[in-house]
Motif scaffolding. Structure first.
Motif, PDB file in Angstrom:
ATOM      1  N   GLY A  37       0.824  -1.205   0.000  1.00  0.00           N
ATOM      2  CA  GLY A  37       0.000   0.000   0.000  1.00  0.00           C
ATOM      3  C   GLY A  37       0.859   1.255   0.000  1.00  0.00           C
ATOM      4  N   LYS A  55       0.137   8.245  -7.203  1.00  0.00           N
ATOM      5  CA  LYS A  55      -0.488   7.147  -7.953  1.00  0.00           C
ATOM      6  C   LYS A  55      -1.013   7.564  -9.318  1.00  0.00           C
ATOM      7  CE  LYS A  55      -3.535   3.980  -6.678  1.00  0.00           C
ATOM      8  NZ  LYS A  55      -3.134   2.596  -6.754  1.00  0.00           N
ATOM      9  N   ARG A  57      -4.004   8.821  -9.393  1.00  0.00           N
ATOM     10  CA  ARG A  57      -5.321   8.214  -9.184  1.00  0.00           C
ATOM     11  C   ARG A  57      -6.424   9.241  -9.381  1.00  0.00           C
ATOM     12  NH1 ARG A  57      -6.814   3.584  -5.594  1.00  0.00           N
ATOM     13  NH2 ARG A  57      -8.831   3.887  -4.631  1.00  0.00           N
ATOM     14  N   ASN A  61     -12.068   8.172  -6.811  1.00  0.00           N
ATOM     15  CA  ASN A  61     -11.896   6.796  -6.338  1.00  0.00           C
ATOM     16  C   ASN A  61     -11.391   6.810  -4.889  1.00  0.00           C
ATOM     17  OD1 ASN A  61     -11.763   4.054  -6.236  1.00  0.00           O
ATOM     18  ND2 ASN A  61     -10.159   3.824  -7.787  1.00  0.00           N
ATOM     19  N   LEU A  63     -10.257   5.905  -0.850  1.00  0.00           N
ATOM     20  CA  LEU A  63      -9.169   5.088  -0.294  1.00  0.00           C
ATOM     21  C   LEU A  63      -9.659   4.251   0.890  1.00  0.00           C
ATOM     22  CD1 LEU A  63      -6.421   7.872  -0.132  1.00  0.00           C
ATOM     23  CD2 LEU A  63      -6.977   6.334  -2.024  1.00  0.00           C
ATOM     24  N   PRO A 141      -4.086   3.111  -0.546  1.00  0.00           N
ATOM     25  CA  PRO A 141      -4.506   2.329  -1.721  1.00  0.00           C
ATOM     26  C   PRO A 141      -3.352   1.403  -2.096  1.00  0.00           C
ATOM     27  CG  PRO A 141      -3.651   4.426  -2.441  1.00  0.00           C
ATOM     28  CD  PRO A 141      -3.516   4.413  -0.930  1.00  0.00           C
ATOM     29  N   SER A 142      -3.572   0.501  -3.043  1.00  0.00           N
ATOM     30  CA  SER A 142      -2.475  -0.323  -3.540  1.00  0.00           C
ATOM     31  C   SER A 142      -1.402   0.598  -4.121  1.00  0.00           C
ATOM     32  CB  SER A 142      -3.003  -1.293  -4.593  1.00  0.00           C
ATOM     33  OG  SER A 142      -3.779  -0.605  -5.545  1.00  0.00           O
ATOM     34  N   SER A 146      -1.742   4.144 -11.030  1.00  0.00           N
ATOM     35  CA  SER A 146      -3.131   3.844 -11.366  1.00  0.00           C
ATOM     36  C   SER A 146      -3.214   3.107 -12.704  1.00  0.00           C
ATOM     37  CB  SER A 146      -3.909   5.162 -11.446  1.00  0.00           C
ATOM     38  OG  SER A 146      -5.200   4.965 -11.004  1.00  0.00           O
ATOM     39  N   SER A 150      -1.377  -4.400  -9.109  1.00  0.00           N
ATOM     40  CA  SER A 150      -0.951  -4.032  -7.753  1.00  0.00           C
ATOM     41  C   SER A 150       0.386  -4.690  -7.428  1.00  0.00           C
ATOM     42  CB  SER A 150      -2.006  -4.469  -6.735  1.00  0.00           C
ATOM     43  OG  SER A 150      -3.209  -3.791  -6.966  1.00  0.00           O
ATOM     44  N   GLU A 179      -5.777  -7.870  -3.681  1.00  0.00           N
ATOM     45  CA  GLU A 179      -6.263  -6.943  -2.664  1.00  0.00           C
ATOM     46  C   GLU A 179      -7.402  -7.549  -1.833  1.00  0.00           C
ATOM     47  OE1 GLU A 179      -6.500  -6.595  -5.864  1.00  0.00           O
ATOM     48  OE2 GLU A 179      -5.524  -4.779  -6.588  1.00  0.00           O
ATOM     49  N   GLY A 230     -14.110   2.122  -7.646  1.00  0.00           N
ATOM     50  CA  GLY A 230     -12.945   1.422  -8.206  1.00  0.00           C
ATOM     51  C   GLY A 230     -13.319   0.476  -9.330  1.00  0.00           C
TER      52      GLY A 230
END
Ligand code: TXA
Ligand code: MG
Length: 347
Positions: A37, A55, A57, A61, A63, A141-142, A146, A150, A179, A230
């Motif tokens: 993570g 990320k 991201r 989305n 977390l 998050p992973s 993005s 992962s 995940e 997600g």
């Protein structure tokens, strides 16, 4: 932007350095039992913003917030249903994330403006020791860029985040490899938003009703309402085109042979198969666990997807996993990696 990303050993001293960075508002790569993570103080808006930047991201989305005792659950949520405590008793610490009504203390950036917050109590000793040393809930998050698979090793995190975060704690290979299971919890019932190592059958055995959420097994179109944002984003994708071929090994082999004959080697082909099957192929090949062992497939899938691009081919045909037990999570990730490209080996 950091100049250098340090790989810290997961000794007491290494974990202490990571905790100090997080307390100062930095983002650190951390091992968990599922995947690595990207962790920051969940109560510090500016720190959480750095996660989204590192990320790449989308800000819609939300977390997951990681805790190490139930008093943190009380802090982050508002009137959680009793079912949460029953499930926590059974599955925490472990790879289960529960989506619950959010308390005001959680910044909106963490939940992407939703009225709910996703909470997880991980079992990895390094993650737990880090939360203990920070005395803070950690949004994480992973730790992939993005859209990429992962990360399941510190080297994967380093590869994706080099120069973008100050440090990653090296806790070895992740045990689960996919995940956590994400569920929306109501009184006596749950909706599965993302499958993982805690399977629908395990949840049913705990006495709750389980509904499989829209998007777990099918594609969600842009603009369609989903319970878990997600689900609608592109995920886990290697650069090369991946196509899943359903059916037996014999059907798979026949299908790939036929495609190659028809295409007269105009495009180069590789395969993603189960470990025991590698010997049957002379094509460029990567394996992801034994055919009958979904846990092993889960542990190896993301690492295999990261290596798929190294095959240097145009198309990779993948063996389809079973959807039973943990296999549901393997299937859920692989269909996304393949952009929902599935063909029938009988065709
Ligand atoms: O195993 C894991 O869960 C890893 C490790 C690091 O703990 N974390 C992880 O986080 O996978 P991430 O951000 O890659 O995935 C979180 C998923 C996303 O699909 C997100 O949309 C969903 O959980 N999620 C988060 N908060 C939510 C909420 N309030 N409502 C619905 N879905 C939510
Ligand atoms: Mg992720």
């Amino acid at each position: 932007m950091c100049r250098r990303t340090e790989i810290l050993p997961s000794t007491d001293a290494g974990i202490l350095i990571a905790a100090e960075l997080i307390k100062k508002g930095e983002v650190v790569g951390i091992p968990t039992e599922t995947v690595y993570g990207l962790a920051a103080n969940a109560l510090n808006e500016a720190a959480v913003e750095k996660i989204f930047t590192a990320k790449g991201r989308p800000s819609d989305n939300p977390l997951i917030v990681h805790i190490n005792d139930l008093s943190m659950l009380e802090l982050l949520t508002s009137n959680p249903p009793n079912t949460v405590y029953e499930l926590a008793n059974r599955f925490w610490p472990g790879p289960l994330t529960m989506v619950l009504p959010k308390a005001d203390i959680v910044p909106n950036i963490v939940t992407a403006g939703l009225a709910t917050v996703a909470v997880r109590y991980p079992s990895h000793p390094v993650a737990l020791s880090l939360i203990e040393k920070c005395k803070l809930p950690l949004a994480a998050p992973s730790a992939n860029r993005s859209g990429s698979p992962s990360p399941t090793t510190a080297a994967h995190v380093y590869n994706d985040m080099q120069g973008k975060i100050p440090a990653v704690l090296d806790g070895g290979s992740c045990e689960c490899g996919l995940e956590s299971t994400v569920i929306l919890v109501e009184d006596g019932s749950v909706t599965l938003l993302r499958p993982g190592s805690i399977t629908p059958d395990m949840l049913k055995e705990a006495g709750v009703e389980v509904t499989i959420g829209h998007g777990v097994l099918e594609e969600v179109s842009e603009g369609e309402a989903v319970l878990s944002p997600g689900m609608k984003h592109k995920h886990y994708s290697p650069k090369v085109k991946v196509i899943i071929v359903s059916g037996s090994l014999a059907e798979f082999t026949r299908y790939v042979d036929r495609i190659q004959r028809e295409n007269q080697n105009k495009s180069s082909v590789g395969v993603l198969v189960f470990s025991s099957e590698e010997k049957d192929f002379s094509l460029p090949c990567i394996a992801y666990g034994d055919a009958g062992n979904a846990k092993e497939q889960a542990q190896q899938l993301f690492s295999a997807l990261r290596r798929v691009d190294e095959l240097g081919v145009d198309i990779v045909y993948a063996r389809a996993p079973s959807k039973d037990g943990v296999g549901l999570a393997v299937y859920n990730r692989l269909i996304r990696a393949a952009g929902f490209n599935i063909v029938n080996g009988n065709d």
